[in-house]
Write an enzyme that holds these catalytic residues in place. Structure first.
Site, PDB file in Angstrom:
ATOM      1  N   GLU A 191      37.375  39.528  35.074  1.00  0.00           N
ATOM      2  CA  GLU A 191      38.804  39.245  35.019  1.00  0.00           C
ATOM      3  C   GLU A 191      39.174  38.335  33.852  1.00  0.00           C
ATOM      4  O   GLU A 191      40.219  38.520  33.216  1.00  0.00           O
ATOM      5  CB  GLU A 191      39.216  38.580  36.338  1.00  0.00           C
ATOM      6  CG  GLU A 191      40.703  38.352  36.470  1.00  0.00           C
ATOM      7  CD  GLU A 191      41.045  37.683  37.786  1.00  0.00           C
ATOM      8  OE1 GLU A 191      42.124  37.099  37.879  1.00  0.00           O
ATOM      9  OE2 GLU A 191      40.223  37.743  38.710  1.00  0.00           O
ATOM     10  N   ASP A 192      38.332  37.349  33.539  1.00  0.00           N
ATOM     11  CA  ASP A 192      38.721  36.306  32.593  1.00  0.00           C
ATOM     12  C   ASP A 192      38.026  36.365  31.240  1.00  0.00           C
ATOM     13  O   ASP A 192      38.328  35.561  30.364  1.00  0.00           O
ATOM     14  CB  ASP A 192      38.435  34.923  33.217  1.00  0.00           C
ATOM     15  CG  ASP A 192      39.278  34.687  34.473  1.00  0.00           C
ATOM     16  OD1 ASP A 192      40.326  35.343  34.594  1.00  0.00           O
ATOM     17  OD2 ASP A 192      38.883  33.862  35.305  1.00  0.00           O
TER      18      ASP A 192
END
Length: 750
Positions: free
Chosen positions: A116-117
């Site tokens: 996600e990051d």
């Protein structure tokens, strides 16, 4: 500030670390530029100690590799609290280790935010740590890169994906709950509006899921943390009051504890007795729901008695009931009938020595373990040759129901609505005719019961017997009811059931049926509407070749001709616009404009029982014989109004393309409900006299309302009756006018 590195370089460096090329001399993962912070280092050492107690040394090495991979991927990222971001995955992994989850779940906990990051993909994780770990990470990850129409849609889609991943593998939700638990513990670093939003989301979704999976400790902590962030002042006041009460009631609690610890051994029962305190959110909810002050909440403290086996539970119950008087109606046997999440205990409330109610929970050590850790308590025992526990069976059944709901509800917001219904069960327990116990949410009806038994049973339900008596399908079930469902092979779900069903499974199946039927009806209606629009242009559908159709369907963004018809029938596209495009594509537009084509505009025929794709407007309530016109309403299909309906005058002027000519079928195949109002002279037996006259005109009365006028000399009667057409209604009204008592009679349209 250090310039951002290219993503590929960062990814390559992460992969190098996972291969072990950036290791410290001690063999622990470390950074190449600076020393590991003591907090981070201490966290990892504590994690090593926790997992080494139950995992193999080879697994420990994989955890070290995952930590190194995650640390490199998150390098330079900071949490809102100012800590390095890697401290969060470490904390999540530590929570999972406290539940003794397996190696794949621990690796997923350490890597859960990497996709996600950072620039790392699921494929990279699968390559480094295996496909199973990658699937777990993917299930936990959010969908931030997909564009949604609203924040609500995005949030609903996140939960839909997460819940469906959980249905395939419950470890997804266990990792997600650990993630949310740590985020809630550190929520104070965020601004107030965001804290409240996250806390509300946690209270609505994550805490109930934790409860549904039997993770009661997590459930209670999430509720308390949510309360602290939603209503900090209320939380502080209740917390202070509990601490004060703890001191005031210490003497009484100590006396009860001492007495129980003396009496149970005298009865030959070996037990461990714990005092327990009601968690703050539980106190707050009781104060709100029952409108109590804090001083009126008497059961803040209770006791938990843990014994060796089930027989000892009931022996302990008898000993306690002989010691203190039980409160009538406050005994619950969750051992004989466990909760849907597998929870088992005996609950009883006793009147203590100072007249204060005290709740007792009696359970075995195994029941206690399940009560605190739920499905996670059984995770280590899941192997090919190990028997499946009741908790796992119940959890598996619920997870499968999520997939069942998903198959019938593709809209993420609707899916979440169905699931939320099932997350707040507050169960009632009922019996099948064969004596099987079934748990349903409080307020569930006979239809909910039918769908819980089997989808086909629910779809074909026509009646129900409750405790041997025929009862309406909307009857709410009570504890101990014996329910028998009556089915008919030709029966179908009734859309009216949506007004009272309680379970997500029943609601999803009924809606799925409605959508399927409505789609099929809309295809037929759309074909009729398009045919009418083409005839108005002097074109027959038979004149259009397949290539022209394919081009129009493609340009409209539809997949098939049936989908285009359905869109027209549902009001998503205007038949007149599609017809003009077809005319242009076929080279007939010029002929239409020059008037060379002869228009043959025939109205759409309305039978009255056209299904859900055709609706009769409630503002004017047309019946056969009334002059009518049709309005294409988006999402509703074709809505039929009378020509003189006042509600449509403005729309007919502003949106002429949305209106189509319609006519009644010469032989309508249903009866239509109308309301007539009669002013009659007041007197004995007048209602029976009027009703008899209506019935004699071959008319069914569905509803009656009467009231006296201001003088009391007259009565106003309103009858809802079923008629076949306007001529039938006229016969009824003529028959009533012949009665001397009837002063005036008219039809009510609105």
């Amino acid at each position: 500030m250090e310039p951002a590195r290219p993503r590929q370089t960062h990814l390559a460096r992460v992969i190098d670390i996972a291969d072990g090329r950036e290791r410290t001399a001690a063999g622990r993962p470390g950074a190449d530029d600076d020393e590991a912070l003591p907090g981070k280092d201490a966290q990892f050492q504590a994690l090593r100690v926790a997992i080494s107690a139950y995992l193999k040394p080879a697994d420990l090495e994989r955890v070290e590799q995952a930590f190194a991979f995650s640390e490199a991927a998150h390098k330079g990222q900071m949490r809102a609290s100012g800590e390095e971001y890697i401290t969060h995955p470490l904390a999540v992994a530590s929570i999972c280790a406290s539940w003794k989850l397996d190696i794949q779940a621990l690796l997923a906990a350490l890597l859960h935010d990497v996709v996600e990051d950072t620039g790392v993909t699921t494929a990279h994780i699968a390559e480094r740590f295996g496909a199973a770990v990658a699937e777990l990470v993917d299930g936990v990850s959010k969908l931030d890169k997909i564009e949604f129409q609203s924040q609500e849609d995005a949030q609903a889609e996140n939960f839909r994906k997460m819940l469906l991943a959980m249905a395939r593998d419950v470890r997804v939700m266990l990792v997600k709950l650990a993630d949310r638990l740590h985020n809630m513990r550190t929520l104070s670093a965020l601004k107030s509006p965001k804290r409240r939003r996250i806390a509300r989301e946690t209270l609505d979704i994550h805490a109930p899921i934790a409860h549904r999976l039997g993770l009661n400790q997590v459930y209670r902590e999430l509720q308390d943390l949510s309360l602290a962030n939603l209503y900090p002042h209320r939380y502080a006041v209740i917390s202070k009051a509990v601490k004060s009460a703890r001191g005031n009631r210490r003497e009484g609690i100590g006396k009860i504890l001492e007495t129980i610890q003396r009496v149970l051994p005298e009865a030959g029962i070996t037990a461990q007795v714990y005092g327990r305190e009601k968690h703050l959110y539980g106190i707050y909810r009781k104060m709100v729901e029952k409108r109590l002050t804090f001083s009126q909440v008497l059961d803040i403290y209770g006791f938990r008695v843990v014994v060796s086996d089930v027989a000892a539970c009931y022996l302990a119950l008898g000993a306690l009931h002989s010691l203190y008087k039980p409160v009538p109606g406050k005994f619950k046997d969750y051992i004989a009938i466990p909760k849907v999440n597998g929870y088992q205990s005996l609950h009883t409330t006793l009147i203590g020595p100072y007249g204060t109610p005290v709740e007792m929970q009696i359970r075995t050590a195994e029941m206690h373990r399940i009560a605190e850790a739920g499905v996670a308590a059984h995770w280590l025992y899941k192997s090919d040759d190990a028997p499946i526990s009741d908790v796992q069976k119940k959890t598996h059944k619920w997870l499968q129901s999520l997939l069942d709901i998903q198959n019938n509800s593709r809209d993420p917001v609707e899916f979440l609505e169905h699931v939320k219904v099932d997350l707040f069960p507050d169960e009632v327990y009922v019996f099948t005719p064969k004596g099987r116990i079934m748990a349903l949410p409080r307020g569930a009806t006979a239809v909910d019961f039918a769908y819980t038994v089997h989808t086909d049973v629910g779809d074909q339900t026509v009646g129900a017997k409750i405790n041997g008596e025929s009862m309406p399908l909307r009857t709410e079930l009570k504890n101990g009811d014996l329910v028998e469902i009556i089915t008919s092979p030709g029966s179908q779900p009734n859309p009216g059931w949506l007004g009272f069903v309680r379970t997500g499974k029943a609601r999803a199946h009924i809606r799925h049926y409605m959508k399927t039927v409505k789609y099929e009806e809309s295809v037929g209606l759309g074909q009729r509407l398009l045919g009418q629009a083409l005839r108005a242009l002097g074109i027959s559908q038979g004149d259009l070749d397949a290539n022209r159709w394919e081009r129009i369907v493609r340009d409209a963004g539809a997949k098939t001709r049936q989908e285009l018809y359905a869109d027209i029938g549902l009001g998503k596209r205007l038949a007149a616009v599609v017809a003009r495009r077809l005319a242009a594509a076929s080279g007939m537009e010029g002929a239409v404009q020059e008037g060379r084509a002869e228009p043959r505009n025939m109205p759409v025929t309305i039978r009255g029982a056209d299904g859900m794709a055709v609706q009769l407007a409630t503002c004017c309530r047309p019946i056969p014989g009334d002059p009518i016109i049709g309005h294409i309403s988006k999402g509703q299909g074709l809505v039929i109004h009378t020509h003189d309906c006042k509600a449509i005058a403005k729309s007919r002027r502003k949106e002429p393309d949305n209106w189509v000519d319609v006519e009644w079928d010469p032989e309508p195949d249903k009866h239509f409900n109308v309301t007539i109002r009669a002013l009659v002279t007041n007197g004995r037996g007048i209602l029976a006299k009027v009703a008899a006259e209506i019935t004699a005109a071959d008319t069914n009365i569905t509803n009656v309302h009467t009231e006296d006028d201001e003088t009391g000399n007259y009565a106003i009667m309103e009858f809802s009756i079923d008629v076949s057409d306007r001529a039938h209604l006229a016969r009824v009204m003529r028959a009533l006018r012949r009665l001397q008592e009837v002063v005036r009679i008219n039809r009510i349209k609105a």
